[in-house]
Design a protein around this motif. Structure first.
Motif, PDB file in Angstrom:
ATOM      1  N   VAL A   1       0.522   3.634   2.196  1.00 20.54           N
ATOM      2  CA  VAL A   1      -0.670   3.697   3.047  1.00 20.54           C
ATOM      3  C   VAL A   1      -1.532   2.483   2.726  1.00 20.54           C
ATOM      4  O   VAL A   1      -1.773   2.174   1.556  1.00 20.54           O
TER       5      VAL A   1
ATOM      6  N   LEU B   1      -1.451   3.764  -2.315  1.00 19.45           N
ATOM      7  CA  LEU B   1      -2.541   3.468  -1.392  1.00 19.45           C
ATOM      8  C   LEU B   1      -3.027   2.064  -1.711  1.00 19.45           C
ATOM      9  O   LEU B   1      -3.475   1.796  -2.829  1.00 19.45           O
TER      10      LEU B   1
ATOM     11  N   SER C   1       0.481   3.013   7.808  1.00 19.68           N
ATOM     12  CA  SER C   1       1.486   3.295   6.781  1.00 19.68           C
ATOM     13  C   SER C   1       2.787   2.598   7.149  1.00 19.68           C
ATOM     14  O   SER C   1       3.049   2.315   8.320  1.00 19.68           O
TER      15      SER C   1
END
Length: 582
Positions: free
Chosen positions: A73, A119, A84
């Protein structure tokens, strides 16, 4: 763009990421102060600075005993959105990376599988070394996750940086980098991620080849030098008197692409060496440029010049720290950056983006004191990012005008990082969350509770959401003091002492597979008499689980009447627990 702004604009993304799992570790990306050159990185002194954009990695044990990566992500600065992408599209060598991690865990007696999620506050392919930064964080997370490194080790970060075990973590991260960067790395971005300085950091090491020398990584010494320390006096850490940052050209790149495109640069040397050998020298010898008739010698000579320029970068940065706000010293550095760009174009095609940007900036500048140094980070090809440097304060409007004009030609051009807008960072590796060690993220709402089970899962959520989700196996709710089997709440008739049973199971789950003395349990009539424990807690629970799930629950009670032990042995039956996150 920086971490603080992203957290403010996309709070739900962070909340969702952190509420899913136990351990989350972060580290900062870093920017380059120069070009990588065309030869192996061990031939250069490479200088980087941290930026206030981070990569977060969480780990979760899985039951299939495999290494798995979920989709990455990331925040798209151009679109101002969250997207993503599969890990395999980010790291082309995903299979080799998984095999390396699996081998590492197996060699250390760890047979569990692990799921890895990322992330990223910046997309890959923007010249911030996504792979190396993530490997530094991942290696630390693995050592934390499998108890090779205590979480307390990161509390005093200056001691952590000097700790002997950090070398193990660095070497493992470097071994992953050697895979993803095809052997052409000296782990400079990894070293920057581990450091806790906001000052530029120069990295160099003993010269080595690439693919054939991965096994000698333990023998290679890597030296790390904070640029501000290159002085006779002791300098406090202060901000550089520069406006600087990284401009994204609008075209992503990859490590594989970089290494493959270098071959086209080398073909240019072959053309010139053939010309020297056949047309200039013919059969003559004894001339200074004899050696240039060999393309490898010509390549090395060109690489040596770029290597010297990488050292000059350190020299000029040191002088800026020494001199402070001295426009002549800063102008010398800007000129040096532009000279590197010109040097790159002597053998390869010039970088049209950087040349056009420099031309437009000069067109719009208001006076002769304004100037910009701009340099492509990867070779001279038109992709990835370019580092830019300006005199402080005076050219910010000119930069904005230049960007707007550039977008008419390159619509996706964007400043990914700008020092005077985004600030700087000193953060090293940080444990953002470790539920098992009672470390909770600031992104988690106060109404969320902890779920953990004996299979290695742990995450945060609302009390009702967890009850709704966890419908299989044995569930102990320590908040409401209730016990469930396959989502059916047990009655006091089935388990006479649910409060005490919940407390006992909570302790046994924390100490699973261990003999736990009755003295370690809360004081009660059950804890003072083995028969009471057996007939009111152990036997009723074992019986109802057998009737409901048709399994023999390994709840053991052994020892004397008043001095006995309890143990929760290994079982495939899922045993979950809900508790407050305090």
């Amino acid at each position: 763009m920086n971490s603080t702004q992203l957290q403010k604009n996309f709070p739900e993304v962070y909340r969702d990421f952190f509420s899913k799992n136990d351990l989350v570790v972060s580290g900062c990306f870093s920017m380059s102060w120069g070009n990588e050159g065309i030869l192996h990185q061990s031939k250069y002194v490479l200088t980087r600075s941290k930026i206030p954009l981070k990569c977060y990695i969480w780990l979760k044990k899985n039951t299939n005993k495999k290494i798995e990566f979920t989709d990455v992500v990331f925040f798209n600065n151009l679109k101002k959105s969250v997207e993503s992408i599969s890990y395999g599209k980010v790291i082309k060598e995903e299979d080799m990376i998984r095999e390396k991690i699996q081998k590492f865990l197996t060699e250390n007696g760890k047979i569990e599988g692990v799921t890895i999620s990322i992330l990223s506050e910046i997309p890959r392919g923007h010249s911030f070394w996504f792979s190396d930064t993530s490997f530094a964080i991942l290696s630390t997370a693995l050592y934390l996750f499998y108890w090779k490194t205590e979480s307390e080790a990161l509390k005093n970060y200056s001691e952590f940086e000097q700790w002997t075990q950090i070398r193990e973590i660095l070497k493992f991260a470097w071994s992953l980098s050697l895979i993803s960067r095809y052997g052409n790395t000296i782990s400079q971005a990894i070293r920057s991620t581990f450091s806790s300085t906001g000052a530029p950091l120069s990295v160099y090491c003993q010269e080595f080849l690439s693919e054939g020398e991965k096994d000698i990584i333990e023998e290679i010494e890597v030296w790390v030098l904070p640029v501000q320390c290159l002085d006779t006096c002791s300098l406090s850490e202060r901000e550089l008197p520069l406006d600087y940052g990284v401009i994204f050209t609008g075209i992503e790149t990859s490590s594989k692409q970089i290494e493959e495109m270098k071959e086209s640069d080398f073909s240019g040397f072959e053309k010139y060496s053939d010309f020297i050998r056949k047309d200039i020298l013919q059969d003559r010898s004894g001339y200074f440029f004899d050696s240039f008739s060999d393309s490898s010698t010509l390549t090395n000579a060109y690489g040596q010049i770029l290597s010297f320029l990488s050292i000059k970068t350190v020299y000029f940065l040191r002088n800026i720290y020494r001199s402070g706000l001295d426009f002549q010293v800063i102008s010398n550095f800007i000129e040096h950056i532009n000279n590197q760009r010109k040097m790159l174009s002597t053998i390869s095609k010039e970088n049209h983006f950087a040349e056009q940007f420099h031309f437009l900036f000069q067109k719009f500048q208001k006076n002769t004191l304004e100037n910009i140094g701009i340099l492509p980070i990867y070779s001279s090809k038109l992709w990835g990012g370019c580092v830019f440097i300006m005199n402080p304060w005076m050219s910010r409007d000119t930069l904005d005008i230049t960007l707007e004009e550039m977008r008419k030609i390159y619509p996706n051009v964007e400043i990914d990082y700008c020092s005077y807008v985004d600030g700087t960072s000193h953060d090293g590796i940080i444990i953002e969350q470790f539920i098992n060690n009672k470390i909770y993220s600031k992104f988690i709402p106060k109404n969320q509770v902890v779920y953990k089970n004996n299979l290695g899962d742990s995450y945060l959520g609302t009390h009702n959401d967890i009850l709704e989700k966890e419908q299989k196996g044995l569930l102990i709710d320590t908040i409401s003091k209730k016990i469930y089997i396959n989502w059916v709440r047990l009655t006091s008739k089935e388990i006479p002492a649910q409060n005490t049973t919940s407390e006992v199971l909570e302790i046994l789950l924390e100490r699973k597979w261990e003999d736990v003395s009755v003295k370690e349990f809360p004081v009660s009539s059950y804890a003072s008499n083995k028969n009471e424990m057996l007939w009111k807690i152990v036997i009723p629970l074992v019986k109802i689980i057998k009737e409901t799930l048709d399994v023999d629950f390994p709840f053991v009670c052994k020892g004397g009447i008043n001095d006995f032990y309890l143990k929760l042995d290994i079982t495939n039956t899922k045993i979950g627990i809900i508790k407050n996150n305090l």
